[in-house]
Structures are given as C-alpha cells and as structure tokens.
Design a protein around this motif. Structure first.
Motif, PDB file in Angstrom:
ATOM      1  N   THR A   1       1.687   2.226  -3.169  1.00 59.18           N
ATOM      2  CA  THR A   1       0.907   2.929  -4.001  1.00 59.18           C
ATOM      3  C   THR A   1       0.304   4.739  -4.074  1.00 59.18           C
TER       4      THR A   1
ATOM      5  N   GLU B   1       0.762  -1.589  -0.171  1.00 61.95           N
ATOM      6  CA  GLU B   1       0.034   0.317   0.021  1.00 61.95           C
ATOM      7  C   GLU B   1       0.683   1.085  -0.503  1.00 61.95           C
TER       8      GLU B   1
ATOM      9  N   ARG C   1      -7.901   1.278   4.038  1.00 54.32           N
ATOM     10  CA  ARG C   1      -7.599   0.401   3.119  1.00 54.32           C
ATOM     11  C   ARG C   1      -7.176  -0.738   3.907  1.00 54.32           C
TER      12      ARG C   1
END
Length: 359
Positions: free
Chosen positions: A91, A88, A111
């Motif tokens: 990203t 994550e 998330r």
C-alpha cells in the motif's frame, strides 16, 4: 529412516515422515509409496530432501528439535506476520519508494500496533523456547522445506540454532525469548527490498548490493517501531550480517572474539553477543539449504565453512561452542567413506560418531 535428496528418490520408495506446504497442509503422509509422478511433483515444488523408510535403517530414529505441532504453529505465525507486513508494504509502494521514510511514519506504524499476529508470534516463540528445553545437541538436519516456504522455515531454524547456542551461555528465559523472536523476524526487512534484487540468480551490481544490504536496517526499524517488539529483537535483525573483522553490514561493526553474556559491557562499534549468535545461525542455515539460485552445501562442508570463518567472520570462541553441538554428519544422512578399510563404501549415520555400513 534415511534423509535423502529428492534427486536420489526412486519409484517404490516410501516416505517416513509427512510433507507439508507453507500453509501447513499435508501434501503427502508417512508410508506413502512414491511414484514417478510424485517425485517429479516434489522436484517441481522445490523440495530438496525428504525422510524415507529403509529396511536396513529402520533402527535409525530421527528426533526433531521440535514436535510437529510446534513447528507448524511457529511457521504459521511467522508466515502470518510476514504476510501482514507484505500487504501493508504494497500500500505504501504506490506513494513512496523510500522505505525508511515510510517506516518512520507514525501513521504507517499504527497499522500494526496491537495486531493479533504479533501476539501470536510471541506465543509460539515462547513454546519453541520451552520445547527446546535442555537438548544437548542440534539435530543437524533442517526442517523439510521447499523454495516457496524457505523464508519461514529458515527463520524458524535460525531461531532454533540461536536459542540452542545461547542456552550454552546460560542466558535467562526472557532473553532467549527475545532472541528467538528476533531470529524469527531477522529477514523481514527483505519485504521492503525490490524482489528482483533478492531473487536475482547472478551477481548483483554495486547499486543492487547496496539496496539488498538495507534489509537488515529496514527489518530492525520495522521490528522496533511498527511491531514494538523491543530493542533486542531489533538488534538481532540489524546485526545478523555483521562480521568480526568489520566486513559485514549495515554498520560495519567489529567483534572481540571472546565469549560474553553481559550486554552492558558491549562497547560502541562492536557486534553484540546476541548479534554474533544470530550471525552464526543465519550463515549455517543459509549455506546448507537449497535456494532458488543455488544448491545447498552438504552438512560436513557447511561445518567446515563455518570453522574456516572463525575469527574473521564469526566470534571464534562462540563458534567453537556452536560446533561442539552441531554434528558435521547428522543422524540419518548418507555418506561415502573416502579412506581406510571401508573406502568407497556407502553408509548411513546411525548415531553421532558412528556409521552403519551398507554394501
């Protein structure tokens, strides 16, 4: 069996305990005879010590702090959560370099909410705390690890040492569990720091050191807001580099060098009791472990390094309690006698306080 440096291995020796990679797969099982090729491969993989069978030391039994299934399960849970965070993190690198801003984003936080990897870590932390039980002393020998899996085994060993110390202060099981979780994740903030800084072999510049120090606060923010594991786990991550004299980071907190288990009397600007415990465990495991940029110190030197920092770096009374359960010469380690009747003789520590002499 003997705990032996990989550098001292010779062809024909046999493993006494299996070796695993960071995914938990068995690389070499027990009783495997080591060839020159096997030894070279272990060095390439970054293993620094292994347990070997020895005819004169077969009565020496290594009793690990955790069973192999518990250890491997906990390492896997730590690895999975670190992996989730790393994926994550990549990203958001494309859109911002300010990790504090990213971690404050509810969109980013969501998330992770309710992700099964979080529950898995909590379950394995509970198993670790339960299995440690009422063990009176630490084994003193760390999990067998290589450079690639260092981060995960370091996290687990710090949790083991912290829980063992906290038990001496009669913390309840719920607090021990939160402490264990915090220790398992105490370095997760490193995922949000530039890798070139974390792995730099030489001295860091002032700017680089300041960025590296951010890992404690970043980890705390991630644990608190993204993983939602509560204030204690976040506090452990935030304070594991704080020092009694105020020389630590990220906040330059100070300590009082006294024992306390009451969180409600911890005044502002002071390191919390659980933060002090994590600081001791983290320092001990890190300084006695081989890392990419340096060799680890022998157990007795690590023990002395800790002791010399009591009062300035670490809570003096708490550290003394830790040193009571940490053997300076762990069972199974090799020693050389430096004075007295057995001067210059080699030996293996067979029992705490005793040495089995060898010619």
């Amino acid at each position: 069996m003997i705990f032996m440096s990989v550098e001292d291995l010779r062809p024909g020796m046999q493993l006494a305990l299996p070796l695993h990679n960071k995914e938990g797969h068995t690389l070499l099982g027990p009783n495997v005879e080591l060839s020159a090729a096997f030894i070279a491969r272990l060095q390439d993989l970054g293993y620094w010590a292994v347990w070997v069978d020895d005819e004169d030391a077969r009565d020496i039994v290594y009793e690990p702090m955790l069973s192999e299934p518990t250890q491997m399960g906990a390492v896997a849970a730590i690895r999975d959560l670190f992996g989730l965070a790393a994926r994550e993190m990549r990203t958001i690198r494309a859109t911002t370099t300010n990790m504090h801003v990213a971690l404050a984003s509810v969109r980013f936080q969501q998330r992770f909410w309710e992700h099964p990897a979080i529950e898995k870590l909590k379950e394995h932390a509970a198993i670790v705390v339960s299995e440690l039980g009422d063990s009176p002393t630490l084994g003193g020998v760390h999990s067998i690890r290589n450079y690639d899996g260092y981060q995960y085994y370091h996290a687990l060993d710090v949790a083991i040492e912290a829980v063992m110390l906290a038990r001496r202060l009669d913390y309840d099981v719920e607090t021990l569990l939160k402490l264990a979780i915090g220790c398992m994740l105490h370095d997760i903030g490193q995922l949000f720091v530039d890798e070139t800084i974390l792995n730099k072999p030489g001295h860091l510049s002032v700017e680089e050191f300041a960025e590296m120090q951010e890992h404690a606060a970043l980890g705390a923010a991630f644990i608190r807001s993204c993983l939602r594991l509560g204030p204690i786990a976040a506090e452990v991550a935030n304070q594991h580099h704080e020092r009694q004299d105020g020389s630590g980071y990220p906040r330059g907190l100070t300590g009082m060098n006294v024992l306390t288990t009451r969180r409600d009397i911890n005044p502002p600007g002071r390191v919390s009791p659980l933060g002090e415990i994590a600081a001791i465990a983290d320092f001990h495991d890190a300084c006695s472990s081989d890392q990419v940029y340096r060799k680890g110190h022998p157990p007795d030197r690590s023990w002395r390094m800790l002791k010399s920092r009591g009062g300035s770096h670490f809570n003096r009374e708490l550290l003394n309690l830790f040193l009571e359960i940490l053997p300076p010469f762990p069972i199974g380690t090799q020693v050389i006698v430096t004075e007295g009747e057995w001067e210059q003789c080699c030996g293996v520590v067979a029992r705490r306080g005793d040495v089995m002499h060898q010619p």
